[in-house]
Scaffold this active site. Structure first.
Site, PDB file in Angstrom:
ATOM      1  N   GLU A  48       6.181  -0.924   8.086  1.00 32.97           N
ATOM      2  CA  GLU A  48       5.889  -0.374   9.271  1.00 32.97           C
ATOM      3  C   GLU A  48       5.736  -1.530  10.309  1.00 32.97           C
ATOM      4  OE1 GLU A  48       4.844   0.825  13.013  1.00 32.97           O
ATOM      5  OE2 GLU A  48       3.701  -0.856  11.867  1.00 32.97           O
ATOM      6  N   CYS A  83      -0.594   2.711  14.443  1.00 37.61           N
ATOM      7  CA  CYS A  83       0.590   2.924  13.645  1.00 37.61           C
ATOM      8  C   CYS A  83       0.662   4.563  13.265  1.00 37.61           C
ATOM      9  CB  CYS A  83      -0.065   2.076  12.484  1.00 37.61           C
ATOM     10  SG  CYS A  83       0.936   2.654  11.003  1.00 37.61           S
ATOM     11  N   CYS A 117       0.116   4.929   8.442  1.00 42.33           N
ATOM     12  CA  CYS A 117      -1.246   5.121   8.168  1.00 42.33           C
ATOM     13  C   CYS A 117      -1.867   5.940   9.454  1.00 42.33           C
ATOM     14  CB  CYS A 117      -1.786   3.922   7.912  1.00 42.33           C
ATOM     15  SG  CYS A 117      -1.773   2.686   9.354  1.00 42.33           S
ATOM     16  N   HIS A 158      -6.761   4.667  12.041  1.00 44.05           N
ATOM     17  CA  HIS A 158      -7.119   4.002  13.459  1.00 44.05           C
ATOM     18  C   HIS A 158      -7.933   5.032  14.170  1.00 44.05           C
ATOM     19  CE1 HIS A 158      -5.434   0.186  12.664  1.00 44.05           C
ATOM     20  NE2 HIS A 158      -4.337   0.787  12.446  1.00 44.05           N
ATOM     21  N   ARG A 168      -3.692   0.455   3.258  1.00 39.22           N
ATOM     22  CA  ARG A 168      -3.335  -1.121   3.216  1.00 39.22           C
ATOM     23  C   ARG A 168      -4.818  -1.951   3.165  1.00 39.22           C
ATOM     24  NH1 ARG A 168      -0.343   2.287   5.510  1.00 39.22           N
ATOM     25  NH2 ARG A 168       1.761   2.204   5.079  1.00 39.22           N
ATOM     26  N   SER A 185      -3.547  -5.328   7.894  1.00 43.74           N
ATOM     27  CA  SER A 185      -2.274  -6.332   7.852  1.00 43.74           C
ATOM     28  C   SER A 185      -2.506  -7.656   8.398  1.00 43.74           C
ATOM     29  CB  SER A 185      -0.998  -5.478   8.103  1.00 43.74           C
ATOM     30  OG  SER A 185      -0.683  -4.298   7.210  1.00 43.74           O
ATOM     31  N   CYS A 191       2.202  -3.241   7.299  1.00 38.61           N
ATOM     32  CA  CYS A 191       1.934  -2.143   8.539  1.00 38.61           C
ATOM     33  C   CYS A 191       1.809  -3.216   9.682  1.00 38.61           C
ATOM     34  CB  CYS A 191       0.910  -1.452   8.270  1.00 38.61           C
ATOM     35  SG  CYS A 191       0.694  -0.048   9.350  1.00 38.61           S
ATOM     36  N   CYS A 239       0.152  -2.409  13.353  1.00 33.82           N
ATOM     37  CA  CYS A 239      -1.358  -2.414  12.966  1.00 33.82           C
ATOM     38  C   CYS A 239      -1.887  -3.601  13.502  1.00 33.82           C
ATOM     39  CB  CYS A 239      -1.694  -1.998  11.696  1.00 33.82           C
ATOM     40  SG  CYS A 239      -1.552  -0.152  11.340  1.00 33.82           S
TER      41      CYS A 239
END
Lengths: 576, 142, 420, 220, 365
Positions: A14, A61, A64, A68, A487, A510, A555, A558
């Site tokens: 991502e 994102c 995922c 968030h 993640r 990330s 990701c 993010c």
């Protein structure tokens, strides 16, 4: 004399990630991880209704896609002391769990597998032998020679058609691919199988959140009411559908994902010795058993492991000023109080400063790694660079004595004939992802049964309207919303003033993993892992870099922070 | 409404009420299509997937239409199920893919649904296919 | 002393503007319903007689000078000025075609009290020299002679003698410390001398202490009609002086409409202080006597009688039930007009119109509304309690050859007193 | 501003604030202009009170006396119809209640949309009839100024645009809704500077009327 | 090159029967929101259709649009990438990384110059913004887009960010983000907004291009009318409750459970043009309103700045209480000042007013 290898774009992730690696001979001696795209969501959030924050942050994102959203509603709920009904917490658990299973499987097959599986080689496979291989590792019913022959025929037609599409220019035939043709064909079949499967798995979020990607959430509970007598609410039919979806997830994890992981891992045991990196791991913990977000009841425990020491778990305080801090020594940002210090997210700033902080004007060949080289910040826990994610969680579960995890880890290691230290590696990271998927897929049963039990007992509440109206809020409030995202540890920090967002900071998995070096030159997890015993067979085809980076499941959208309108960098262009 | 042979009214969902509005519109469309079919012999297809059904509406509509005497299953790119409703000339055609996911659900007002008809090009080759099979049978020898 | 002028007129108008006026003008939506309450519009059909339109000069002054928005508009030349020509044009509308009967004030849906504003608008007309001749004459005579008709005390004295001789009673004059000071109107003295006799007999019958005053016998107020508070105040002051001098408790306004409103409602404000006495209309006094059982009557009128409520008495002063109580005392075949009491229709002569010869044609036209009302009820006689109304009714009915005599209520009552 | 959504956001955002601000500013100024003029002291002995009769008239003047109703049934009936219809549409349409609640924190139950819709349709017809009447009736034609036609228009526009938007007769919806909101904003802006102020001042005027009459013992 | 095989040929090679092909066409018609009677025309077109090369550029995005694409049930992502289009560059799905990935893009552009379909998700920092805000392979988004545009047959902007600027452009637009349409001037653009778009709308638009080789009918926002022709509200099964005035007041009250209209909870359905209410999400499983969530309006331009998500559509975007109060206060001051002047005028008028005397009147007489 060192050579610089640049991989940009890192695909099958991502977001926009760039890796620059310094080679000495064929060995990586220095690696630099750079996020190359910024949007400014934290700045955009300022001044808005905190109840809306989830929708904004969710768009950090789309992979995922719920994490968030959950972190944002939890941040607001933490700030306000807002309790949610037990059903809402269970539904959120089910959604989080489903997201994990969905995301991890997709990561494995669609983002990561092509690092290990040679598609072209699958054309040479014998479908009968492939069938035998498949049946030897799993009871999965789609394992007939005819089935694999069909897949092979379709793949053949595709390759012979000359338009390779997404498979064009892969490092096919690279010597680091070690699977026999039959295993490759099986993996290709499951690549396609997983694409079909994930569509069904995604439906769980759709039932509770209306759509996927980007399901809906609400501060104070969940949007979907429960009413067995209503067509328009969660009723018996809907709940039965949820059960069916969970069954489908569990079947796929047990019969496809887990066996495939172990089977493929068996051919790549050398990757159990490289790609570890930091040896420090952080978990916020998640998946409570009751209505309250009480760490004591979490499925994933909270804690920090330092220097591989599984015997000592350190506690984490998200609110403490001196624990979690973000640094920008090598990021394209400015801190108003100086660029060498760390800021706790409550006080966090995100002032874009590309040119002044060492950003190279595009088009560029190489970043200036001595200065700023990423839109990511460098988060640190008590000054330590730590890794977050599946490996961190599995280690926490293992260290805290989670029985199922211990059983899974031990049997997998036994099967692969590897020591427990093998976990600290690229292969360990990928395997940990599979193992925790199994843990979560099984845990779905418990939450589902608890939800059904509540409904049977007539406990239907899914939303608490007590603090819904901003008029009921204190003038000032601050809170931290955390969760374990697929993640890794994810935290949102919100400061509310007069019913509006005064400051918002997200410190995401990330960022922990992919962040650049801190003021002391300590690298982030990606950088450390790449510097750990990685040799490139062919610098023109840096497949090894992809394997380790993908083992983290990057990701990047993010991870990138946002700008502040107070700086001169801010540009307001509006074309109508 | 659509005729005398529908299911027992006592078991029918109550007409009226907001949930039923969308289905009522469909039934009206079916009625027009039937009249048109009787008058001109032209068939009509209605795509039920494009309707704003409330949860449960589709089930109610299908229950309302009931089941007639004919059912068929076609295997082509996954199963297609076809059945005549309790209203003669009103067919339900349920196209599904290999994973048994519904692709479309159509009401077809016709003597019989198009999907059941053998494609003309295939029939052109029918004799050749039959000959080939006869030949194969002769070679193998029963 | 300067000449009447447009500037003096504007100053007079400015001085009249208050919160109600501003609220009223702010609210008018030109619905035109006031026209439906105005006999002058209804009987002529000419839309220029729409009541709210008669206020245009006052409205313009308000808009141009008393609203911020209007001042801006005026600055931009979007709001027309009030000119002398405008006032000249409006003289007919403000005097000839308005009796200040107040019926429009009662029906305006937004609640505008138009009559209140007409009264104010006339101040500006007088000050700018746009009052009708007839009213000027009446005002001048009233101030100079004490009577708008130029009547002298000696004329009244003849009347007094006549009453005393025909009744055998003494008419008290300048008797101090009595209960009532009785005022009269010149028109009564000339046209309806029966009134004084009736008063003498009734008060004697009821044992009421009363007196006339040689200093002031005239109750009417030409200043109010023409719209000059200065003149009106002069006239009111004479009454107050007389009453104070004789130390009476009450002052009785005669069977005259505007006299009552002038003394009762405007007077204290004209002189700028409350009275040391009360003011009553004769009908109020009579009804109070009736209620106290001090009026004993015998026999009743048997013909069909109806009643005209003077605007000033009924709509503008709330004296409505009193006259009906008295009618019931002496009449057995009394029938009300359809719209009566506060919704009665004006006879068409009040507000100075009867003193304004120029307005004769309009006055007669306006009467047609009353005539139609009377025709609908078909009474044999009409009863009223205002000399102006009575004169207008008599003249009007005669003009239309309707044989319906008009009588004063007080006289009629006097005729039914039980003989001692 | 060629973009309907941008237009909608503009009318819902800055323009709305401006309109409300001008409305608040203008109305307050107008009301102060009226009230602070005051009344002169009244020395005449009162026969009745002021407050009671004043408030009573505020209410009772809404109903025409029988004679006026007989003489001008159209004015009375149609006036009532569209005032009530306008108020129903304004105050009992759920989206409007939401707006009011957001503005002042007060809400109340609304009416089902078809009822509001019917009321709006009737109101529109009544308003058109009112306009025709104004153009044809001698008194009204004589009285009417450009302002009267202006306020008719600014009253008609929110209703017609709301009706069109609700029935989605003009599209796209953000444009239709934006036009409706803009029409309402024009109404708000124009209100303090025209006789639309009667929305507020009529009640003040009625009170004064009732008080002036009431003091003399007349129920007006 | 064997790439020139038509879809009809490919399907038959895979053993798909004519009957199956007919069914495929019926499903395709349904997918494109076309009447089922269009199936024969689609069949005829599909017999001739060739796999177009697609280059998919991802800029300031979240990958939600790609994720949505993978959720399409018909055609499925597998069918799409194996049979329908040749997806020659797509960050999230393609095997190659780094230089190899970039080479794939360049090769596809060269091989299909003037013919490839350019798909973009995400907004991009505009010409006046710092190009460093978003780069791929060291190249700014703007440069990459402009290069790819030159040889594109048409551009499809997937998602609200690409179509209208979306989240990055939300106030205060920190990175100077612009939409694709803001950059493209001389190529046809199809906007497929939504955050993300309904999965089958994405594939439907691609299928439409494949079938008919041309752009579908577009509305004034360049959205395909077939999918964006009607507002959510107009096709919402809860609409009858709106019409009856029955509204959910919170997320778990009687109304919410009975499925009443979500208008009061902020549903933006009336002003949002999208296909959610009919196509629904994830294979017809549900859609936000069905799950009790008010429509966010995510397929509309500027929806992020259109007021709170829980504010009813009729409620102003940002009520600036301070401004209104200030205006009221100014009104009071202005009014007060006006009145002070006025009162002075009244007093002056009273003082200036000269009493009218009888003598004057007499003179005039």
């Amino acid at each position: 004399m060192t050579e610089r290898v640049v991989v940009d774009p890192i695909t099958r992730i991502e977001g926009h990630l760039r890796i620059e690696a310094e080679l000495s001979g064929d060995t990586i001696i220095g690696a630099y991880s750079s996020g190359t795209m910024v949007r400014g969501i934290e700045t955009i959030l300022r001044g808005r209704d905190p109840r809306d924050a989830w929708a904004f942050t969710q768009r950090i994102c789309g992979v995922c896609t719920l994490v968030h959203g959950i972190a944002a509603v939890r941040a607001v709920e933490d700030a306000l002391g807002y309790e949610i009904p037990a059903n809402a917490q269970l539904i959120r658990n089910l959604m989080i769990g489903a997201q994990f299973v969905h995301d991890h499987v997709m990561h494995f097959y669609h983002l990561h597998a092509l690092d290990w599986v040679d598609i072209v080689s699958a054309l040479q496979a014998d479908p009968k032998q492939t069938s035998a291989l498949a049946q030897s590792i799993s009871d999965y019913p789609k394992s007939s020679p005819g089935y694999f022959a069909d897949v092979q025929r379709r793949l053949k037609g595709f390759v012979e058609g000359g338009q390779l599409g997404i498979f064009a220019n892969g490092y096919w035939g690279h010597p680091a691919y070690r699977l026999p043709a039959e295993a490759n064909l099986m993996a290709v079949a499951h690549y396609l199988e997983a694409l079909a499967w994930q569509r069904d798995a995604a439906r769980l979020l759709t039932i509770f959140g209306g759509k996927n990607p980007h399901p809906n959430f609400v501060v104070g509970g969940v949007t979907s009411p429960i009413d067995l007598d209503s067509d328009s609410a969660l009723n018996a039919k809907r709940l039965a559908q949820v059960r069916t979806i969970i069954d489908g997830m569990q079947t796929f994890v047990d019969q496809v994902y887990l066996p495939d992981t172990l089977a493929i891992a068996g051919f790549y045991k050398d990757w159990a010795e490289r790609g570890e990196g930091l040896g420090n791991f952080l978990c916020y913990g998640d998946l409570p058993a009751g209505a309250a977000l009480d760490p004591a009841t979490f499925l994933f425990p909270r804690g920090v492991i330092l220097d591989r020491d599984l015997s000592r778990l350190h506690d984490v305080d998200l609110h403490a000023d001196d624990e979690i801090q973000e640094f920008i020594a090598h990021s394209w940002y400015d801190y108003s109080a100086g660029n060498d210090q760390g800021l706790h997210p409550y006080d966090g700033e995100t002032n874009l400063s590309y040119d002044a902080r060492g950003g190279v004007a595009p088009p560029y060949r190489q970043l200036d790694v001595a200065q700023g080289y990423s839109w990511l910040k460098s988060p640190r826990w008590k000054g330590r660079s730590v890794e977050v994610g599946p490996l961190a969680r599995v280690l926490m579960l293992y260290a805290s004595g989670h029985e199922q995890t211990r059983g899974l880890v031990d049997s997998a290691l036994a099967r692969l004939d590897l020591p427990v230290e093998a976990l600290f590696s690229t292969l360990g990271r990928t395997a940990a992802r599979t193992l925790e998927t199994k843990v979560i897929a099984d845990a779905l049963d418990g939450w589902y049964d608890a939800l059904i039990g509540n409904v049977r007992a007539g406990e239907l509440a899914t939303f608490n309207d007590r603090l819904w109206e901003p008029a009921t809020w204190p003038r000032e409030a601050r809170g931290a919303g955390f969760m374990e995202a697929p993640r890794g540890a994810l935290g949102h920090w919100i400061v509310i003033e007069d019913g509006r967002i005064a400051n918002y900071q997200a410190v995401v998995p990330s960022t922990w993993n992919a962040g650049p070096r801190d003021p002391d030159g300590v690298p982030g997890a990606y950088e450390a892992a790449l510097q750990d015993n990685t040799q490139l067979v062919d610098a023109q085809q840096p497949l090894e870099i992809l394997r380790t980076i993908h083992s983290f499941d990057p990701c990047i959208a993010c991870a990138v922070h946002l700008s502040d309108p107070h700086t001169g960098e801010s540009i307001d262009i509006r074309v109508t | 409404m659509t005729g005398g042979s529908v299911s027992d009214p006592a078991t029918m969902p109550a007409a009226g009420g907001p949930d039923w509005d969308a289905a009522k519109a469909i039934l009206n469309e079916v009625r027009h299509a039937l009249r048109h079919f009787v008058a001109t012999g032209e068939s009509t297809l209605i795509d039920l997937r494009a309707q704003p059904f409330a949860p449960g509406d589709l089930e109610r509509l299908l229950a309302w239409l009931g089941r007639g005497e004919v059912e068929a299953r076609v295997e082509a790119l996954g199963p297609t199920r076809v059945w005549e409703s309790a209203v003669p000339g009103v067919w339900l055609v349920d196209h599904r893919d290999g994973d048994d996911q519904r692709l479309t659900l159509q009401i077809e007002v016709a003597e019989f649904p198009e999907i059941l008809r053998s494609p003309a090009q295939d029939i052109e080759q029918a004799v050749a296919i039959l000959d080939a099979r006869l030949g194969a049978a002769a070679d193998g020898g029963p | 002393m300067s000449e009447p002028s447009i500037e003096r007129g504007l100053q007079a108008l400015r001085a009249e503007i208050d919160a109600p006026v501003a609220a009223f003008f702010s609210s008018c939506v030109h619905c035109g319903l006031c026209a439906q309450a105005c006999p002058f519009y209804l009987e002529t059909g000419d839309p220029k007689y729409t009541p709210v339109l008669k206020l245009e000069p006052l409205r313009r002054v308000w808009e141009r000078e008393f609203t911020l928005w209007g001042r801006i508009k005026a600055g931009l030349g979007l709001s027309p000025k009030v000119t002398d020509a405008l006032l000249a044009e409006w003289e007919e509308l403000l005097y000839d075609s308005c009796t200040m009967c107040g019926r429009c004030s009662l029906v305006c849906p937004v609640g505008n009290d138009l009559q209140y504003m007409i009264r104010k608008a006339r101040e500006g007309m007088v000050a700018s020299g746009h009052a009708p001749e007839g009213l000027i004459g009446a005002a001048v005579r009233a101030v100079q002679t004490g009577s708008p008709m130029g009547l002298q005390w000696k004329t009244l004295e003849v009347q007094i003698r006549h009453v005393e001789s025909s009744t055998g009673l003494t008419v008290p004059v300048d008797v101090p410390d009595v209960e009532y000071l009785v005022l009269l109107s010149s028109m009564e003295i000339i046209n309806f001398p029966e009134y004084l006799e009736a008063i003498a007999r009734i008060f004697d019958h009821a044992g009421v202490g009363w007196t006339l005053s040689t200093d002031c016998f005239e109750a009417t107020n030409a200043g109010v009609q023409i719209g000059s508070k200065d003149i009106a105040a002069t006239l009111v002051q004479r009454i107050v002086d007389a009453a104070v001098k004789l130390r009476v408790k009450n002052v009785i306004s005669p069977e005259c409409g505007h006299a009552y409103t002038a003394v009762r409602w405007e007077g204290p404000n004209l002189i700028g202080r409350p009275y040391p006495f009360h003011v009553y209309h004769i009908i109020e006094v009579l009804d109070a006597l009736r209620a106290a059982g001090r009026l004993r009557t015998e026999g009743k009128e048997t013909d069909r009688l109806s009643l005209h409520d003077p605007c000033n008495l009924a709509r503008k002063s709330g004296v409505i039930q009193e006259q009906r109580n008295l009618m019931d005392l002496v009449a057995e075949n009394f029938v009300d007009l359809e719209e009566h009491g506060r919704y009665q229709w004006c006879c068409g002569a009040g507000g100075g119109v009867s003193s304004n010869e120029r307005a004769d044609a309009l006055r007669r036209a306006a009467f047609k509304r009353k005539k139609a009302q009377i025709e609908a009820v078909e009474p044999e006689r009409m009863v009223t309690m205002c000399a102006t109304c009575r004169t207008q009714l008599e003249e009007g009915l005669e003009e239309f050859n309707m044989d319906i005599p008009v009588v004063g209520l007080t006289e009629m009552l006097a005729e039914h007193l039980v003989e001692k | 501003m060629s973009d309907p959504m941008a237009f909608l956001l503009w009318v819902k955002g800055p323009m709305f604030n401006w309109a409300l601000a001008i409305f608040a500013l203008g109305t307050l100024a107008r009301l102060l202009e009226i009230f602070l003029l005051g009344r002169r002291p009244n020395y005449a002995e009162p026969r009745g009170g002021e407050w009671g009769p004043g408030l009573r008239t505020v209410l009772t003047r809404s109903v025409a006396d029988p004679g006026t109703f007989q003489r001008a049934p159209f004015d009375v009936l149609v006036g009532w119809i569209w005032h009530v219809g306008f108020l129903i549409a304004l105050l009992l349409f759920i989206p409007h209640i939401e707006l009011i609640q957001a503005l002042i924190g007060l809400g109340w139950p609304g009416l089902p949309n078809p009822v509001v819709d019917a009321a709006t349709a009737v109101t529109l017809v009544a308003l058109v009839a009112t306009l025709i009447h104004r153009l044809r009736h001698p008194v009204k034609r004589h009285l009417s100024t450009a302002e009267d036609y202006l306020i008719w228009t600014v009253t008609f526009l929110p209703l017609i645009t709301g009706y069109l938007a609700y029935h989605r007769l003009i599209g796209p919806y953000p444009l239709a809704l934006g036009l409706h909101i803009l029409a309402a904003e024009i109404f708000l802006i124009v209100l303090p500077f025209t006789k639309l102020t009667h929305i507020f001042t009529a009640f003040i005027a009625r009170w004064y009327n009732g008080a002036i009459f009431g003091r003399k013992g007349v129920q007006s | 090159m064997a790439a020139s095989k038509t879809l009809g040929e490919r399907l038959r090679e895979r053993g798909v029967s004519r009957r199956g092909f007919l069914k495929y066409c019926a499903a395709t018609a349904s997918l494109m929101a076309l009447p089922p009677s269009m199936a024969p025309a689609i069949a005829a077109a599909l017999e001739r259709a060739r796999r177009p090369s697609v280059i998919w550029l991802s800029f300031q995005e979240c990958t939600g649009c790609t994720e949505s694409l993978t959720r399409s049930f018909s055609p499925t992502i597998e069918d799409l990438i194996l049979d329908v289009v040749s997806l020659d560059y797509h960050h999230t799905l393609q095997a190659a990384s780094g230089e190899a990935a970039e080479r794939a893009r360049e090769e596809a552009m060269r091989a299909h110059w003037g013919e490839y379909l350019l798909v973009v998700d995400g907004s991009l920092p505009g010409p006046r913004a710092n190009p460093g805000y978003s780069t791929i392979a060291g190249i700014s988004n703007l440069q990459m887009l402009e290069e790819a545009l030159a040889g594109a047959a048409a551009v499809i902007a997937i998602g609200t960010c690409a179509a209208f600027g979306g989240l990055p452009q939300a106030r205060p637009n920190p990175t100077g983000a612009v939409s694709v349409s803001d950059i493209v001037t001389d190529k046809p653009v199809i906007n497929v907004p939504g955050c993300p778009p309904v999965p089958m709308v994405i594939t439907g638009v691609l299928a439409q291009y494949l079938v008919f080789g041309q752009l579908p009918e577009l509305d004034e926002y360049r959205r395909p009318r077939a999918f964006y022709g009607q507002a959510i509200h107009d096709r919402c099964y809860r609409r009858p409750f709106y019409d009856k005035g029955l509204f959910a007041e919170t997320f778990d009250d009687e109304g919410a459970r009975a499925g009443w209209c979500l208008y009061r909870l902020g549903c933006k359905g009336p002003s949002t043009y999208n296909a959610c209410a009919t196509m629904r999400w994830n294979g017809g499983t549900s859609w936000p309103v069905e799950a009790g969530a008010p429509c966010l309006g995510c397929s509309e331009a500027s929806f992020w700045d259109a007021g709170g998500f829980y504010r009813a559509l009729s409620v102003p975007a940002e009520i600036d209480g301070a401004r209104i109060l200030a205006a009221g206060a100014v009104g009071a001051v202005v009014g007060g000042a006006a009145v002070a002047l006025t009162r002075r005028r009244v007093r002056a008028g009273e003082q200036a007013r000269e009493p009218v005397t009888v003598d004057e009147l007499e003179q005039r007489q």
